[in-house]
Design a protein around this motif. Sequence first.
Motif, PDB file in Angstrom:
ATOM      1  N   TYR B  13       0.880  -1.174   0.000  1.00 24.96           N
ATOM      2  CA  TYR B  13       0.000   0.000   0.000  1.00 24.96           C
ATOM      3  C   TYR B  13       0.910   1.213   0.000  1.00 24.96           C
ATOM      4  CZ  TYR B  13      -4.060  -2.814   1.412  1.00 24.96           C
ATOM      5  OH  TYR B  13      -5.099  -3.709   1.468  1.00 24.96           O
ATOM      6  N   ALA B  18       2.319  -5.004   2.487  1.00 26.48           N
ATOM      7  CA  ALA B  18       1.256  -5.736   3.172  1.00 26.48           C
ATOM      8  C   ALA B  18       1.392  -7.229   2.925  1.00 26.48           C
ATOM      9  CB  ALA B  18      -0.104  -5.247   2.701  1.00 26.48           C
ATOM     10  N   PRO B  37      -2.509 -13.046  12.981  1.00 25.48           N
ATOM     11  CA  PRO B  37      -2.890 -11.891  13.797  1.00 25.48           C
ATOM     12  C   PRO B  37      -3.438 -10.758  12.943  1.00 25.48           C
ATOM     13  CG  PRO B  37      -0.489 -12.164  13.730  1.00 25.48           C
ATOM     14  CD  PRO B  37      -1.079 -13.349  13.062  1.00 25.48           C
ATOM     15  N   SER B  38      -4.153  -9.853  13.584  1.00 31.13           N
ATOM     16  CA  SER B  38      -4.756  -8.725  12.867  1.00 31.13           C
ATOM     17  C   SER B  38      -3.679  -7.912  12.146  1.00 31.13           C
ATOM     18  CB  SER B  38      -5.497  -7.859  13.887  1.00 31.13           C
ATOM     19  OG  SER B  38      -6.022  -6.748  13.238  1.00 31.13           O
ATOM     20  N   GLY B  39      -3.972  -7.547  10.905  1.00 35.02           N
ATOM     21  CA  GLY B  39      -3.028  -6.741  10.145  1.00 35.02           C
ATOM     22  C   GLY B  39      -1.956  -7.539   9.429  1.00 35.02           C
ATOM     23  N   CYS B  40      -2.092  -8.889   9.406  1.00 32.16           N
ATOM     24  CA  CYS B  40      -1.052  -9.699   8.791  1.00 32.16           C
ATOM     25  C   CYS B  40      -1.252  -9.834   7.281  1.00 32.16           C
ATOM     26  CB  CYS B  40      -1.000 -11.090   9.426  1.00 32.16           C
ATOM     27  SG  CYS B  40      -2.416 -12.109   9.032  1.00 32.16           S
ATOM     28  N   GLY B  41      -2.357  -9.303   6.754  1.00 34.85           N
ATOM     29  CA  GLY B  41      -2.539  -9.299   5.301  1.00 34.85           C
ATOM     30  C   GLY B  41      -3.577 -10.273   4.782  1.00 34.85           C
ATOM     31  N   LYS B  42      -4.462 -10.754   5.641  1.00 37.63           N
ATOM     32  CA  LYS B  42      -5.462 -11.734   5.209  1.00 37.63           C
ATOM     33  C   LYS B  42      -6.456 -11.097   4.228  1.00 37.63           C
ATOM     34  CE  LYS B  42      -6.840 -12.367   9.497  1.00 37.63           C
ATOM     35  NZ  LYS B  42      -5.960 -11.451  10.254  1.00 37.63           N
ATOM     36  N   THR B  43      -7.015  -9.947   4.637  1.00 33.47           N
ATOM     37  CA  THR B  43      -7.981  -9.268   3.769  1.00 33.47           C
ATOM     38  C   THR B  43      -7.337  -8.872   2.447  1.00 33.47           C
ATOM     39  OG1 THR B  43      -9.205  -8.454   5.677  1.00 33.47           O
ATOM     40  CG2 THR B  43      -9.516  -7.278   3.619  1.00 33.47           C
ATOM     41  N   THR B  44      -6.119  -8.383   2.544  1.00 33.25           N
ATOM     42  CA  THR B  44      -5.410  -7.986   1.325  1.00 33.25           C
ATOM     43  C   THR B  44      -5.284  -9.175   0.371  1.00 33.25           C
ATOM     44  OG1 THR B  44      -4.179  -6.408   2.661  1.00 33.25           O
ATOM     45  CG2 THR B  44      -3.305  -6.900   0.483  1.00 33.25           C
TER      46      THR B  44
END
Lengths: 382, 363
Positions: B13, B18, B37-44
């Motif tokens: 980004y 990411a 963990p949160s922010g590890c890039g799953k959604t990305t």
Amino acid sequence: MGPWGGMPGSWKRATILAIGLGLILILFPLYRLDPNRVVRGTAVFFLDLVGSWGLAAVGFLTWGAVLVLAFGFAAPAVVAVWGLLGLWGLPGLVGQQLVPMGMRLSPELGFWALHIWLLLPLLLDERRRRWPLHLALWGFVLGVLAFQSGSPLSIFVELRSQQNRLLAELVQHLLLSGTSLAVALLLALPLGVAAARTIWGGWVYSLSGLIQTVPTLALLGLLMVPLSGLARLFPTLRAWGLSGIGSAPAVAALAIYALLPLMSGIREGLRAVPPQVREAARGLGLSEWQLFWKVEVPLSLPLVLAGLRTAVVQNLGNAALAPLIGAGGLGYFIFQGIGQTSADMVLLGVLPLLMLTLGADVLLRLLEGAQSERRGHVRAGL
Amino acid sequence: MSELVFEQVHYTYGSIPAITDLSFSVERGEFVVLIGPSGCGKTTTLKLVNRLLEPTRGRILLRGQDLSTFDPVALRRSMGYVIQDVGLFPHWRVEDNIAAVPRLLKWPRERIRDRVREMLALVGLDPEAYRRKFPHQLSGGEAQRVGIARALAADPPLLLMDEPFGALDPLQRARHQRFLRAIQAKVRKTVLMVTHDLDEAILLADRMLVMNQGRAVQFDSPEAILRSPNNAFVRRFVGTDRSLKRLIRLPVTCCMAAVHPLRLGSDSLEDNGRVWGWVVDEQDRFVGWINFEDTERERWHDAVTPLSWEECATPETNLKDALSMMLALGLKHLPVLDDLGRLVGELNLPTIESLLREDSLES
Ligand SMILES: Nc1ncnc2c1ncn2[C@@H]1O[C@H](COP(=O)(O)OP(=O)(O)O)[C@@H](O)[C@H]1O
Ligand SMILES: [Mg+2]
């Protein structure tokens, strides 16, 4: 326990209303009998009327009382309609025989005080209903139109002598407003979308906010310079009617003013579309075009319509300044009236203007209501 | 051919990385869970699959073909997408929300109508009661189910789900997980699901992709990851109770013992060497248990201790839940009942304990 004992609230209010009405009717003159437009005549009190207009006034009041009782729940609205009809209509109904030819009845302190007293309960309605107010106002308008012919009320005398002019200025007013709003809308649609999405659109938006702080009057004056310059440079434009004074600068100034509420309605509307809804739309495979028309437009419509309503109401009011640069409109009567210290003439401009803005407000509110009803949801927190 | 292949994919980004050097492949019909963990890039990662984002470097193959050669809009219509925040269209009724993609695909009107009903029924919502509602009239759980129905409506072979049960309380969550498993059993899809709930991942995944700081750390079956985490991060992530967590994958049926219950009305109490026994009624429906000691042989019916339905397992209950029930109720034996309340077997604490011991020996 107070002096009202166990009386229900609505009856408490009705009693205060009635006592106030009585006091105003007795203490203040309702009309003034003037020999002509310039010379001030003698005050006419309600009690004088009971003597001379006797039967009519008493009958009217009795009938009004019956109505109040019958419509107990809507009493303030019914009293207001009835009172306004009486104030404006009675002179036309029975005054012709009593007011000597050529003389006129001018509204006096009591006349206006009654307006305030009658409308106040509707304005302060604790349930924030708007329909009683509208019932009163439109009842009043109908009354005015029904009883104006031959009425000795000074405003009607003025109206009869200026009928054609009034019609012409009304049309001119509507033309000024209609044209400027159309121009503003055409500009605001793309600019508003740009303001929500692009940096330069944001700049245009800030600029229009800045212009909004320039007084309308000053803007009219400022526009005279470039427009008259243009007309001098291009004679063809002048032939089309473009010049520093007249309709062109008025339409331009009014359009510039309407730009901000329109743009901000569109901008805020688009910004209110939840980002996750936008993301879902893209993720499901809506094209950008479909996203805009099927999701962003309908979801932003309530705020867009609210912006439109602000723009229209404000525009109709601002157009009253147009006569100052020779563009005419209902403001003509206001400025003429001020110049000749003739309150009747001022009212001739103000009353139709009031009806226009109120009418526009009602219509656009209805449209907004129909919108949100069709969508079946109340916009939370907007 | 693999359904989906990531080949050394990077995504940044702006200048913030990411996703870094991500490679993995998903087979057709496989249920893959992305976890970390949160922010590890799953959604990305999910957004790279439906091209809401384009890789900065590397490439992604769908059925062997480079993703960038597809038309993004058509591509998205061929994938179901459940976004993290549900994102139902607030101005459309439930039926219009579910019909969104079929309409974009210009299905005939009757087919869409039937499909909407079918989808609502599939996610366990009564079509007639829910069809005409607006999203603001739904509870969080109902909205998420409608979101899933919308994603499945056009029957996409590939389903992307971003924390589909994120907004639910633990009880609803468990129900929805069971129900998602049932759907997956019925309509076999390739699924890429994001979660941050380890138990959920273990329960649902054929394979789990454990991510950390934009990188894949381990990609394997839940059993394998629990048995042998391949580095300190994964070991910490799966926690010290990982042998216990392995039990999530095992249904009670895997180590259920046969039972010989007493039947009310017909059987008489005879000495079978045990000190207690299960009791069923004439229709084989479970009633409770009985202590043989100090019970008068003739009046044994009156000595039955009834057990309620909640104090029993079903064949679908996993061993971890069964174990916690036994510990909570202080039972060494747990009856297993089928849908009709008939006793089909029992679970014994020593069996589970020996399973756990085997586990710890292995690792
Ligand atoms: N639109 C964005 N702009 C900048 N950074 C982002 C954006 N979206 C996500 N990130 C960052 O990228 C990283 C991965 O985000 P994400 O894929 O949403 O994580 P996860 O879904 O695993 O919680 C996070 O560090 C996050 O802060
Ligand atoms: Mg996420």
